[in-house]
Write a protein that holds these residues in place. Sequence first.
Motif, short mmCIF file in Angstrom:
data_model
loop_
_atom_site.label_atom_id
_atom_site.label_comp_id
_atom_site.label_asym_id
_atom_site.label_seq_id
_atom_site.Cartn_x
_atom_site.Cartn_y
_atom_site.Cartn_z
N SER A 83 0.87 -1.17 0.00
CA SER A 83 0.00 0.00 0.00
C SER A 83 0.91 1.22 0.00
O SER A 83 1.66 1.43 0.96
N LEU A 84 0.86 1.97 -1.08
CA LEU A 84 1.69 3.16 -1.19
C LEU A 84 1.05 4.28 -0.36
O LEU A 84 -0.09 4.66 -0.59
N ALA A 85 1.79 4.79 0.62
CA ALA A 85 1.27 5.81 1.51
C ALA A 85 1.32 7.19 0.88
O ALA A 85 0.59 8.08 1.31
N GLU A 86 2.15 7.36 -0.13
CA GLU A 86 2.24 8.64 -0.81
C GLU A 86 1.40 8.57 -2.08
O GLU A 86 1.83 8.05 -3.10
N SER A 87 0.19 9.08 -1.98
CA SER A 87 -0.80 8.97 -3.05
C SER A 87 -0.61 10.07 -4.10
O SER A 87 -1.50 10.88 -4.36
N THR A 88 0.56 10.08 -4.72
CA THR A 88 0.90 11.09 -5.74
C THR A 88 0.41 10.64 -7.11
O THR A 88 0.16 9.45 -7.35
N VAL A 94 2.24 4.66 -11.92
CA VAL A 94 2.93 3.37 -11.80
C VAL A 94 1.93 2.26 -11.54
O VAL A 94 1.96 1.22 -12.19
N VAL A 95 1.01 2.46 -10.59
CA VAL A 95 0.09 1.38 -10.22
C VAL A 95 -0.99 1.15 -11.29
O VAL A 95 -1.63 0.11 -11.30
N ASP A 149 -4.03 -6.15 -10.22
CA ASP A 149 -5.26 -6.20 -9.45
C ASP A 149 -5.92 -4.83 -9.44
O ASP A 149 -5.35 -3.85 -9.92
N ALA A 150 -7.07 -4.77 -8.83
CA ALA A 150 -7.74 -3.49 -8.67
C ALA A 150 -6.85 -2.56 -7.85
O ALA A 150 -6.14 -2.98 -6.95
N VAL A 151 -6.90 -1.29 -8.20
CA VAL A 151 -6.19 -0.27 -7.44
C VAL A 151 -7.25 0.55 -6.74
O VAL A 151 -8.18 1.05 -7.37
N ALA A 152 -7.13 0.64 -5.44
CA ALA A 152 -8.13 1.36 -4.66
C ALA A 152 -7.50 2.56 -3.97
O ALA A 152 -6.36 2.50 -3.54
N THR A 165 -2.04 -1.94 -3.94
CA THR A 165 -1.76 -2.49 -5.26
C THR A 165 -1.06 -3.84 -5.19
O THR A 165 -0.47 -4.20 -4.17
N LYS A 166 -1.16 -4.56 -6.28
CA LYS A 166 -0.52 -5.87 -6.41
C LYS A 166 0.11 -5.94 -7.79
O LYS A 166 -0.56 -5.76 -8.81
N PHE A 167 1.43 -6.19 -7.81
CA PHE A 167 2.16 -6.35 -9.06
C PHE A 167 2.44 -7.83 -9.29
O PHE A 167 2.80 -8.54 -8.36
#
Length: 186
Positions: A83-88, A94-95, A149-152, A165-167
């Motif tokens: 889970s990327l904490a920096e929602s830039t 990328v996601v 996967d879905a990005v939320a 996210t899931k890569f």
Amino acid sequence: MSVTTTNLILGPATLYQGTFGATEPADTAVNSTPQASAWTDMGGTQDGVTLSVDQTYTALEVDQVVDRVGSRLTKRELTLETSLAESTLENLSVVLNGGTAATGAGYKSYEPLFASSATQPNYTALLFDGWGANSFRRRVILRRTLSTDAVAMAYTKDKQTLFKTKFSGHYVTSSIAPFHVVEATS
């Protein structure tokens, strides 16, 4: 059984993103930050970075023996979840496997890819640095990945907005493994 306490690992990892085929740091540079021109630090994460390698072995059987006589690796699923904490907007790109970014006086914007489904996806490379045995550094490089996967991204009153996210890792070539792990020894 004896326990070697210096083999116990605890602590966060730093996640970097590079283009597919980015120059990888040499194994001897495992204790150094990856070259900024090839790898971008994706910032803070929440709940860690999880690498999973799911291997499927198919049993070999013969009528004359009741036991499994052998097994062959028939499938491997490689995933990295975080889970990327920096929602830039850069991390959103990328996601979502690419897109178009624009900047202007006082703003920046992002639009996802929206071409035909028959186009080639935008593969990326991921690298993360964390702790290894004996309190030395460990580096993992996933050479060809896609966010699959879905990005939320939730906006709520009492919780931080994250990009969960899931890569998925993918085949590279017959001479290049899909991932590489190196650990410092001193």
